[in-house]
Design a protein around this motif. Structure first.
Motif, PDB file in Angstrom:
ATOM      1  N   SER A 177     -27.946 -18.030 -23.739  1.00  0.00           N
ATOM      2  CA  SER A 177     -29.291 -18.326 -23.241  1.00  0.00           C
ATOM      3  C   SER A 177     -29.682 -19.776 -23.495  1.00  0.00           C
ATOM      4  CB  SER A 177     -30.318 -17.388 -23.896  1.00  0.00           C
ATOM      5  OG  SER A 177     -30.377 -17.606 -25.301  1.00  0.00           O
ATOM      6  N   TYR A 178     -28.962 -20.438 -24.428  1.00  0.00           N
ATOM      7  CA  TYR A 178     -29.209 -21.868 -24.692  1.00  0.00           C
ATOM      8  C   TYR A 178     -28.831 -22.726 -23.502  1.00  0.00           C
ATOM      9  CZ  TYR A 178     -28.206 -26.541 -26.566  1.00  0.00           C
ATOM     10  OH  TYR A 178     -28.152 -27.890 -26.773  1.00  0.00           O
ATOM     11  N   LEU A 179     -27.876 -22.242 -22.701  1.00  0.00           N
ATOM     12  CA  LEU A 179     -27.340 -23.067 -21.613  1.00  0.00           C
ATOM     13  C   LEU A 179     -28.379 -23.355 -20.533  1.00  0.00           C
ATOM     14  CD1 LEU A 179     -23.878 -21.323 -21.157  1.00  0.00           C
ATOM     15  CD2 LEU A 179     -24.377 -23.409 -22.429  1.00  0.00           C
ATOM     16  N   THR A 180     -29.210 -22.381 -20.224  1.00  0.00           N
ATOM     17  CA  THR A 180     -30.179 -22.559 -19.142  1.00  0.00           C
ATOM     18  C   THR A 180     -31.189 -23.665 -19.430  1.00  0.00           C
ATOM     19  OG1 THR A 180     -29.935 -20.259 -18.440  1.00  0.00           O
ATOM     20  CG2 THR A 180     -31.915 -21.425 -17.727  1.00  0.00           C
ATOM     21  N   PRO A 181     -31.862 -23.679 -20.597  1.00  0.00           N
ATOM     22  CA  PRO A 181     -32.783 -24.792 -20.871  1.00  0.00           C
ATOM     23  C   PRO A 181     -32.077 -26.141 -21.005  1.00  0.00           C
ATOM     24  CG  PRO A 181     -32.585 -23.357 -22.787  1.00  0.00           C
ATOM     25  CD  PRO A 181     -31.949 -22.637 -21.652  1.00  0.00           C
ATOM     26  N   ARG A 182     -30.830 -26.135 -21.506  1.00  0.00           N
ATOM     27  CA  ARG A 182     -30.087 -27.400 -21.614  1.00  0.00           C
ATOM     28  C   ARG A 182     -29.793 -27.952 -20.225  1.00  0.00           C
ATOM     29  NH1 ARG A 182     -29.156 -32.241 -23.524  1.00  0.00           N
ATOM     30  NH2 ARG A 182     -26.978 -32.793 -23.864  1.00  0.00           N
ATOM     31  N   LYS A 183     -29.419 -27.087 -19.310  1.00  0.00           N
ATOM     32  CA  LYS A 183     -29.170 -27.514 -17.936  1.00  0.00           C
ATOM     33  C   LYS A 183     -30.462 -28.010 -17.288  1.00  0.00           C
ATOM     34  CE  LYS A 183     -27.481 -25.782 -13.498  1.00  0.00           C
ATOM     35  NZ  LYS A 183     -28.744 -25.529 -12.780  1.00  0.00           N
ATOM     36  N   LYS A 184     -31.583 -27.332 -17.585  1.00  0.00           N
ATOM     37  CA  LYS A 184     -32.874 -27.753 -17.049  1.00  0.00           C
ATOM     38  C   LYS A 184     -33.256 -29.127 -17.584  1.00  0.00           C
ATOM     39  CE  LYS A 184     -37.696 -26.249 -16.678  1.00  0.00           C
ATOM     40  NZ  LYS A 184     -38.686 -25.189 -17.062  1.00  0.00           N
ATOM     41  N   SER A 185     -32.987 -29.360 -18.869  1.00  0.00           N
ATOM     42  CA  SER A 185     -33.279 -30.660 -19.470  1.00  0.00           C
ATOM     43  C   SER A 185     -32.484 -31.754 -18.791  1.00  0.00           C
ATOM     44  CB  SER A 185     -32.955 -30.644 -20.970  1.00  0.00           C
ATOM     45  OG  SER A 185     -33.844 -29.822 -21.681  1.00  0.00           O
ATOM     46  N   ILE A 222     -33.829 -35.050 -16.916  1.00  0.00           N
ATOM     47  CA  ILE A 222     -33.390 -36.378 -17.345  1.00  0.00           C
ATOM     48  C   ILE A 222     -32.891 -37.185 -16.154  1.00  0.00           C
ATOM     49  CG2 ILE A 222     -31.621 -37.612 -18.660  1.00  0.00           C
ATOM     50  CD1 ILE A 222     -31.854 -35.360 -20.762  1.00  0.00           C
ATOM     51  N   ARG A 223     -32.099 -36.553 -15.301  1.00  0.00           N
ATOM     52  CA  ARG A 223     -31.573 -37.267 -14.130  1.00  0.00           C
ATOM     53  C   ARG A 223     -32.701 -37.727 -13.214  1.00  0.00           C
ATOM     54  NH1 ARG A 223     -27.553 -33.197 -14.490  1.00  0.00           N
ATOM     55  NH2 ARG A 223     -28.549 -31.932 -12.884  1.00  0.00           N
ATOM     56  N   SER A 256     -29.859 -41.737 -21.273  1.00  0.00           N
ATOM     57  CA  SER A 256     -28.414 -41.591 -21.090  1.00  0.00           C
ATOM     58  C   SER A 256     -27.787 -40.981 -22.342  1.00  0.00           C
ATOM     59  CB  SER A 256     -27.771 -42.953 -20.795  1.00  0.00           C
ATOM     60  OG  SER A 256     -28.192 -43.448 -19.553  1.00  0.00           O
ATOM     61  N   TYR A 257     -28.261 -41.420 -23.495  1.00  0.00           N
ATOM     62  CA  TYR A 257     -27.755 -40.911 -24.770  1.00  0.00           C
ATOM     63  C   TYR A 257     -28.097 -39.425 -24.922  1.00  0.00           C
ATOM     64  CZ  TYR A 257     -26.971 -40.817 -29.848  1.00  0.00           C
ATOM     65  OH  TYR A 257     -26.519 -40.524 -31.112  1.00  0.00           O
ATOM     66  N   PHE A 258     -29.333 -39.093 -24.615  1.00  0.00           N
ATOM     67  CA  PHE A 258     -29.815 -37.721 -24.725  1.00  0.00           C
ATOM     68  C   PHE A 258     -29.100 -36.800 -23.748  1.00  0.00           C
ATOM     69  CE2 PHE A 258     -33.718 -34.861 -23.794  1.00  0.00           C
ATOM     70  CZ  PHE A 258     -33.217 -33.867 -24.608  1.00  0.00           C
ATOM     71  N   ASN A 259     -28.823 -37.315 -22.571  1.00  0.00           N
ATOM     72  CA  ASN A 259     -28.159 -36.524 -21.542  1.00  0.00           C
ATOM     73  C   ASN A 259     -26.711 -36.230 -21.907  1.00  0.00           C
ATOM     74  OD1 ASN A 259     -28.260 -35.262 -18.907  1.00  0.00           O
ATOM     75  ND2 ASN A 259     -26.923 -36.904 -18.200  1.00  0.00           N
ATOM     76  N   GLY A 260     -26.108 -37.099 -22.712  1.00  0.00           N
ATOM     77  CA  GLY A 260     -24.696 -36.943 -23.026  1.00  0.00           C
ATOM     78  C   GLY A 260     -23.841 -37.387 -21.866  1.00  0.00           C
ATOM     79  N   THR A 261     -22.589 -36.985 -21.883  1.00  0.00           N
ATOM     80  CA  THR A 261     -21.665 -37.424 -20.828  1.00  0.00           C
ATOM     81  C   THR A 261     -21.358 -36.299 -19.862  1.00  0.00           C
ATOM     82  OG1 THR A 261     -19.778 -36.864 -22.223  1.00  0.00           O
ATOM     83  CG2 THR A 261     -20.610 -39.115 -22.343  1.00  0.00           C
ATOM     84  N   GLY A 262     -22.261 -35.322 -19.815  1.00  0.00           N
ATOM     85  CA  GLY A 262     -22.007 -34.138 -19.001  1.00  0.00           C
ATOM     86  C   GLY A 262     -21.776 -34.436 -17.538  1.00  0.00           C
ATOM     87  N   SER A 263     -20.830 -33.729 -16.956  1.00  0.00           N
ATOM     88  CA  SER A 263     -20.534 -33.881 -15.533  1.00  0.00           C
ATOM     89  C   SER A 263     -21.266 -32.816 -14.750  1.00  0.00           C
ATOM     90  CB  SER A 263     -19.027 -33.737 -15.290  1.00  0.00           C
ATOM     91  OG  SER A 263     -18.749 -33.638 -13.915  1.00  0.00           O
TER      92      SER A 263
END
Length: 279
Positions: free
Chosen positions: A130-138, A142-143, A188-195
């Motif tokens: 369930s952590y994944l959904t809010p992280r993806k929303k964040s 950010i983008r 950019s730092y907060f977002n990480g390097t996620g693809s």
């Protein structure tokens, strides 16, 4: 506010019209010198927690100099009502961006604490995922904010370089520009390097791309540890993720404290501009 120690005078160099007298006030020289220093530090490529805290500290000091500058009568006279409106609007946008970043960090910290709670109770994978959904929303937010920041910086840079822009207005807009630049780097730092190229699972959307050769930070490490837990589901992976979450939470708290102090400085500067407008 107690005035800051005087430093050797420097000369403002701008290829535009200037409302400054031929002999600058010492505060103007101090402001100009520190602005140049902040500009130079903003060009550094380091993206670590220590670099951000240092840059935030430098910006706070720059805003202290800005506050002193705005108290000078000839500076207040040099800012026309039209330019003052532009500056006020710019600082309002910066306040909004700062508040949004603070909210993003706060939400991420709360999500991390919820995940920690699920891990400690060894809940099933559905609870943990369930952590994944809010992280993806964040990351999506950010983008969007990152894109807006790039547009704001482009507009600010264009306006500050207009021939009719006075030296003082141009430099006050430069203060806004370096502030936006720090926010952009922080996002950019907060977002990480996620693809975002893969869409087969929520997890793949927050994980770094294999083709990206960048140094992982605390946010990346949480994503990687979470992925490892889903892949192996071992006790050691639980402990690894818990450790990474604690590191991320500590990083967020440092950034929150720095942004809160800076947010108050932004408000103070905007109040000073409003006072000039009302006189």
């Amino acid at each position: 506010m107690a005035s800051s120690p005087l430093r050797p005078k420097t000369t403002l160099k701008h290829a535009r019209s200037s409302s400054f007298p031929s002999t600058s006030h010492p505060i103007v020289s101090q402001f100009d010198e520190h602005l140049s220093r902040v500009k130079s530090s903003s060009e550094a490529t380091s993206s670590s927690l220590s670099s951000f805290t240092c840059r935030l500290g430098d910006l706070e000091r720059l805003f202290d100099y800005t506050e002193d500058l705005l108290q000078l009568p000839h500076v207040q006279q040099a800012i026309s009502r039209e330019k003052l409106d532009e500056l006020l609007e710019g600082y309002l946008k910066i306040l909004d961006v700062c508040a949004t970043i603070k909210d993003l960090l706060s939400n991420e910290k709360q999500n991390g604490q919820d995940l920690l709670s699920a891990l400690r109770r060894r809940r099933n994978m559905d609870d943990i995922s369930s952590y994944l959904t809010p992280r993806k929303k964040s990351k999506k937010m950010i983008r969007k904010l990152f894109k807006n920041l790039k547009s704001m910086m482009k507009e600010n840079n264009f306006t500050s370089k207009k021939p009719e822009t006075s030296a003082i207005v141009g430099e006050l807009q430069d203060v806004q520009l370096v502030t936006l630049g720090l926010f952009k780097a922080l996002l950019s730092y907060f977002n990480g390097t996620g693809s975002q190229s893969s869409n087969w699972t929520l997890l793949s959307k927050i994980m770094p791309s294999k083709s990206e050769e960048v140094e992982a930070n605390e946010f990346d490490n949480v994503d990687a540890a979470l992925c490892s837990l889903f892949s192996h589901n071992k006790t050691s992976k639980y402990e690894e993720l818990i450790s990474q979450l604690r590191e991320m939470e500590a990083t967020i708290e440092v950034l929150e404290d720095g942004l809160e102090c800076f947010f108050r400085r932004l408000i103070k500067t905007r109040v000073s501009l409003l006072n000039i407008l009302n006189h």
